[in-house]
Scaffold this motif. Structure first.
Motif, short mmCIF file in Angstrom:
data_model
loop_
_atom_site.label_atom_id
_atom_site.label_comp_id
_atom_site.label_asym_id
_atom_site.label_seq_id
_atom_site.Cartn_x
_atom_site.Cartn_y
_atom_site.Cartn_z
N LEU A 296 -15.12 2.15 -16.15
CA LEU A 296 -14.73 3.55 -15.95
C LEU A 296 -13.21 3.67 -15.92
N ASP A 366 -17.02 12.76 -15.07
CA ASP A 366 -17.04 11.32 -15.31
C ASP A 366 -18.47 10.79 -15.41
N PHE A 744 -14.46 5.15 -20.79
CA PHE A 744 -14.78 3.80 -20.34
C PHE A 744 -13.88 2.77 -21.01
#
Length: 770
Positions: A296, A366, A744
């Motif tokens: 992430l 996210d 990512f």
């Protein structure tokens, strides 16, 4: 879900109460040929162009289908256009209850769902609008009872009280204006009836979907008729959020509609209609692929196992882990007043409409449950739309050799969009407004030169003024601007009747999609100075054959089409006068779409009906030299230059399968007495496509879906009970794919939007019709 079980229990009780009342029965065949609302004559005698009260039976059942594609009630076999008509029975058999699923039974139509309705889009013959800014109109218009929807997300809900759906393929700008450059979808709802009628449909499924649709219509007096309908639908969803244990990717909606029609004399009518919608949906986009080094935001400790605890990533994953409730909620309403009056042999029609819609959208940006700050990024926004329209048209009788429609159209639309994203990355905070004012005049005429030869011609002159404001709250800047444009579109057709049931036609038509501004994140001084995006224009050629054989038991319609688009509005790289570049919606070049569409129906005896449709599509960009690269695309894969770009010239258009077909069967053998059995089959196939050009992470392979239903019905269709299984063979496919590599650390990270029938499910449908 916000509306709760109270509404469902109330609606179910109302339906049961209405169904138990002793009402005069009226069969489908008896109501099939009713004329248009407030019509002064029957369709054969020149009915005005309103939605018909009852669609005539499918040709396979031995009747005519009456459509209003030319804003005049006509037999579909005589219309020199590519038109498909979908009945409620076909919708039910194909498992279609939501607008998103209409593409299952209209092969040239693809509806791409997204995480939220405002990002969904519709394409016909491979042409659609792939942009997210307010004021950017669709290439495919959506209308309800001839009234256009200003905000396409307004359409992405359930389909209550539908009488039929007309899908017009190819440019329809001459009669329907600037938002129909690739075609349109016209949803026709039920109208008042001359006798008291009650329709109720209930549905329950094995995966927690519950639905109820109730409609009551009839006469209030000798001159006043009414129809009132209510629909409620609830579905848990097919994705589990492991963070809080909630089911997501579901929906809930309440739709209310009503119409009152007053006919004070034999040659005048007034219809007043109103509608209200209230609903919500929740969002879940499962990850189906990760690269070995995916982290992430590139943070070494934030592996998929850490940020998505408990989620097993894979092609069949139906789990997410989001620490923020991604969802939408919406409400809106409006209505129209339709007046018709006979002026001697002429007919005057006026339609005035108003609509207001408000959607709130919330997204876990996210898409994780990460505890680091980067795991708490959100998007929050609103869409507000308001529209007023007025159309006036004068129509000649339909029974003469020369027939015409002349009219005018005025519309005013305004949008508001406050938007926020943050607080950790990809920061954005802005407010935008967009307004549009359109004035148009149009005319279309049919001239039957000799009994077997008919010439059709028409044109539309329209002027549009657009304006905007944009305030960037982070940069402290504010921009505004406006522009005007005048355009002329036209079409011409020649139809020759070889026999009363076989004809051929050739049509040439032009299309137009209006100018706009790209009011999205990143709007700045350079974009403001660049001015509006130019209109998108199209030229279409169609050759069609409409035929019926064996006493009209077999219908076979074939259409060949070839359409060119120029000044295509799409996302690309733009190099500005000061030497800087950015990605934005702009005019990118040209596109060509051509192919063949075949539609057929067959009646074998009195109890077996077959229908099918297939589309072969060859849609390519013919000039798109500077397209945005897809995430992870390298120079070896065609991403070159500064700024980097790829050349899509000659590439198949996104969301454009080469083959798509739908086949249906309905078998209703006698069981003795007043009972008939019901056996239904629906088979859908779609070949492969890309959701983003050339991006292997957004490639959807070919798939097919089979739905079946078994049940029993009354001889006169007063009631029907069907047990069904959708996606019988449990085939997995995706409604949309999203490449999230940029989130990512530029490693593979792919998410899917799962369709309603991602997994096999069953249920019961109960319908009553008195």
């Amino acid at each position: 879900m916000a509306l709760g079980n109270t509404v469902c229990r109330w609606a179910l009780a109302a339906a049961m109460l209405a169904a138990t009342q002793p009402l005069a029965a009226q069969t489908a065949d008896q109501t099939a040929a009713q004329t248009t609302p407030g019509s002064l004559t029957t369709p054969d005698q020149g009915a005005p162009a309103g939605p018909t009260s009852e669609v005539a039976p499918d040709p396979a059942a031995g009747g005519d289908i009456i459509v209003t594609a030319n804003k005049r009630a006509e037999n579909i076999q005589k219309v020199p256009l590519a038109v498909s008509v979908v009945s409620p029975a076909q919708l039910a058999s194909a498992g279609v209850r939501n607008f998103t699923d209409i593409g299952k039974i209209a092969p040239s139509l693809v509806v791409r769902p997204a995480e939220q309705p405002q990002n969904s889009n519709i394409s016909l013959r491979g042409v659609g609008t792939f942009a997210f800014g307010i004021g950017v109109e669709s290439s495919v218009a959506v209308l309800v009872d001839e009234v256009p929807l200003a905000f396409q997300a307004r359409a992405f809900t359930d389909l209550p009280d539908v009488e039929r759906i007309e899908v017009l393929r190819g440019p329809q700008s001459t009669l329907y204006g600037k938002s129909a450059s690739a075609g349109l979808v016209n949803i026709i709802t039920r109208d008042p009836t001359d006798e008291l009628r009650v329709r109720a449909n209930a549905l329950i499924t094995t995966d927690e979907e519950r639905g109820l649709n109730l409609s009551v219509s009839g006469p209030a007096s000798d001159t006043v008729g009414y129809v009132l309908s209510a629909a409620y639908n609830y579905w848990d969803g097919n994705v589990k959020n492991l963070f809080n244990g909630k089911d997501v990717n579901g929906r809930e909606s309440l739709n209310l509609r009503g119409k009152v029609r007053w006919e004070p004399t034999d040659n005048a009518s007034l219809t007043i209609a109103g509608n209200y919608i209230n609903g919500n949906s929740d969002v879940g986009r499962p990850f189906i692929r990760f690269g070995a080094n995916a982290r992430l935001r590139g943070i070494a400790s934030q592996t998929p196992a850490v940020v998505l605890p408990g989620v097993s990533v894979g092609p069949e994953n139906q789990d997410v882990s989001n620490n923020y409730d991604s969802r939408t909620k919406y409400q809106g309403g409006g209505g129209y007043i339709r007046g018709e009056i006979g002026l001697g042999s002429m007919n005057l029609v006026t339609i005035t409409s108003y609509d207001k819609f408000h959607l709130y959208d919330y997204l876990d940006h996210d898409d994780t449950a990460a505890t680091v700050p980067q795991g708490s990024n959100v998007q929050i926004g609103q869409f507000k739309s308001e529209q007023i329209t007025n159309e006036v048209r004068l129509q000649s009788p339909s029974d003469g050799p020369f027939r015409y429609t002349i009219g005018g159209y005025v519309a005013g639309v305004k949008f508001e969009r406050p938007f926020y994203r943050g607080p950790s990355f990809s920061l954005a905070s802005w407010d935008a407004t967009a307004k549009s004012r359109q004035v148009a005049g149009f005319v279309q005429a049919d001239w039957t030169i000799i009994p077997s030869l008919t010439l059709t011609g028409g044109g539309r002159l329209q002027n549009e003024h657009v304006s905007y404001t944009y305030r960037d709250n982070l940069a402290g800047t504010r921009f505004s601007g406006s522009a005007s444009d005048t355009a002329f579109t036209y079409r011409g057709s020649l139809r020759y009747d070889f026999t009363p049931t076989v004809n051929a036609f050739f049509t040439y038509a032009t299309g137009y999609k209006g100018q706009t501004y790209d009011l999205t994140t990143g709007f700045n001084r350079n974009r403001a100075l660049a001015g509006p995006i130019r209109p998108e224009k199209s030229r279409d050629k169609e050759l069609g054959i409409r035929s019926q054989f064996f006493d009209r038991r077999l219908t076979m319609n074939v259409t060949l089409f070839d359409t060119n688009y120029r000044d295509l509005q799409a996302q690309t790289i733009e190099t500005l006068a000061d030497g800087t570049s950015n990605f934005r919606l702009t005019n990118v070049g040209r596109l060509n779409t051509k192919g063949v569409e075949v539609e057929s129906s067959l009646r074998l005896g009195s109890d077996l009906n077959l229908n099918g449709a297939v589309t072969y599509l060859d849609a390519k960009y013919t000039d798109f030299a500077a397209a945005q690269c897809y995430p992870l695309q390298t120079a070896a894969l065609g991403c070159t230059g500064s700024p980097t770009r790829q050349n899509l010239t000659g590439t198949r258009v996104v969301q454009a399968p080469e083959w798509k077909f739908n086949v249906g069967a309905d078998y209703s053998p006698s069981l003795g007495g007043n009972l008939r059995g019901v056996a239904q089959l629906n088979w859908q196939y779609q070949s492969s496509l890309f959701f983003q050009a050339r991006d292997p992470e957004t490639f959807q392979p070919a798939y097919h879906i089979v739905n079946i239903g078994l049940g029993v019905r009354d001889e006169e269709r007063r009631w029907e009970l069907v047990a069904f299984v959708n996606n019988l063979f449990d085939k997995q496919y995706y409604g949309s794919l999203v490449n999230s590599a940029g989130n990512f650390g530029n490693n593979i990270a792919t998410q899917a939007v799962l369709p309603r029938d991602f997994r096999r499910y069953g249920g019961l449908r109960l319908g009553v019709n008195f």
